[in-house]
Design a protein around this motif. Structure first.
Motif, PDB file in Angstrom:
ATOM      1  N   VAL A  24       0.848  -1.192   0.000  1.00  0.00           N
ATOM      2  CA  VAL A  24       0.000   0.000   0.000  1.00  0.00           C
ATOM      3  C   VAL A  24       0.886   1.246   0.000  1.00  0.00           C
ATOM      4  O   VAL A  24       0.645   2.203  -0.740  1.00  0.00           O
ATOM      5  CB  VAL A  24      -0.964  -0.005   1.213  1.00  0.00           C
ATOM      6  N   TRP A  25       1.943   1.226   0.800  1.00  0.00           N
ATOM      7  CA  TRP A  25       2.881   2.359   0.880  1.00  0.00           C
ATOM      8  C   TRP A  25       3.468   2.683  -0.496  1.00  0.00           C
ATOM      9  O   TRP A  25       3.554   3.840  -0.887  1.00  0.00           O
ATOM     10  CB  TRP A  25       3.983   2.037   1.889  1.00  0.00           C
ATOM     11  N   ARG A  26       3.866   1.638  -1.219  1.00  0.00           N
ATOM     12  CA  ARG A  26       4.405   1.860  -2.570  1.00  0.00           C
ATOM     13  C   ARG A  26       3.408   2.601  -3.451  1.00  0.00           C
ATOM     14  O   ARG A  26       3.758   3.523  -4.172  1.00  0.00           O
ATOM     15  CB  ARG A  26       4.761   0.518  -3.240  1.00  0.00           C
ATOM     16  N   ALA A  27       2.139   2.183  -3.393  1.00  0.00           N
ATOM     17  CA  ALA A  27       1.106   2.818  -4.221  1.00  0.00           C
ATOM     18  C   ALA A  27       0.888   4.280  -3.826  1.00  0.00           C
ATOM     19  O   ALA A  27       0.484   5.093  -4.653  1.00  0.00           O
ATOM     20  CB  ALA A  27      -0.206   2.044  -4.117  1.00  0.00           C
ATOM     21  N   ASN A  71       5.736   3.107   5.591  1.00  0.00           N
ATOM     22  CA  ASN A  71       4.726   2.057   5.770  1.00  0.00           C
ATOM     23  C   ASN A  71       3.712   2.370   6.863  1.00  0.00           C
ATOM     24  O   ASN A  71       2.984   1.480   7.294  1.00  0.00           O
ATOM     25  CB  ASN A  71       5.385   0.693   6.045  1.00  0.00           C
ATOM     26  N   SER A  72       3.645   3.650   7.295  1.00  0.00           N
ATOM     27  CA  SER A  72       2.775   3.988   8.404  1.00  0.00           C
ATOM     28  C   SER A  72       2.000   5.293   8.211  1.00  0.00           C
ATOM     29  O   SER A  72       0.773   5.288   8.280  1.00  0.00           O
ATOM     30  CB  SER A  72       3.625   4.066   9.686  1.00  0.00           C
ATOM     31  N   VAL A  73       2.686   6.421   7.961  1.00  0.00           N
ATOM     32  CA  VAL A  73       2.026   7.724   7.854  1.00  0.00           C
ATOM     33  C   VAL A  73       2.617   8.541   6.712  1.00  0.00           C
ATOM     34  O   VAL A  73       3.846   8.624   6.574  1.00  0.00           O
ATOM     35  CB  VAL A  73       2.163   8.546   9.160  1.00  0.00           C
ATOM     36  N   LEU A  74       1.730   9.133   5.917  1.00  0.00           N
ATOM     37  CA  LEU A  74       2.126  10.070   4.867  1.00  0.00           C
ATOM     38  C   LEU A  74       1.172  11.245   4.937  1.00  0.00           C
ATOM     39  O   LEU A  74      -0.055  11.058   4.947  1.00  0.00           O
ATOM     40  CB  LEU A  74       2.047   9.419   3.478  1.00  0.00           C
TER      41      LEU A  74
END
Length: 143
Positions: A24-27, A71-74
């Motif tokens: 999901v992070w990659r996307a 992998n957690s917050v953006l």
């Protein structure tokens, strides 16, 4: 115009995704994948990086990365500046990824809508539903 914090509105969307947080992070952070589900962009995963999102309708959003926890917050600004102040939107989009037994719980919050921005708020609610539908498609297609 004085707008108190309690008058500021947000759009929140949450989804359970059958994919690990890393995928999901990659996307959310790889430009060609972002383009597939959101918009054309010149994103880079670095705090302070300024980038543009180019909408299919011809509009351009000015953005700046505010927070990154891999992998957690953006989190980034999502600003649409227009000649008409009623359509000026200065907001913040935050994605929070939480691992689950079956994949990832993804929460998106776009905050910063003023009370008079009912049209923008409604547009964001329907727009994010569409974006998330495309994101789920990208996740199933990605390697």
């Amino acid at each position: 115009m004085n707008t108190t914090t309690s008058e500021i509105r947000s759009v929140v969307l949450e989804r359970e995704l059958a994919h690990p947080p890393e995928k999901v992070w990659r996307a959310l952070t790889v430009p060609h994948l972002i383009e597939e589900w959101l918009m054309k962009n010149d994103f880079a995963p670095a705090i302070g990086h300024r980038f543009k999102l180019q909408g299919d309708w011809g509009g351009v959003l000015d953005c700046e990365v505010l927070a990154i926890e891999q992998n957690s917050v953006l989190s980034y600004t999502w600003n649409f500046v227009n000649d008409n102040p009623d359509f000026d939107l200065r907001s913040v989009v935050t994605f929070t990824l939480t691992p689950t037994a079956t994949g990832t719980h993804l929460r998106m919050e776009q905050s910063g809508f003023r009370p008079e921005q009912k049209q923008a708020l409604g547009g964001a609610k329907s727009g994010w539903q569409q974006f998330f539908g495309k994101l789920e498609h990208v996740l199933t297609q990605a390697e």
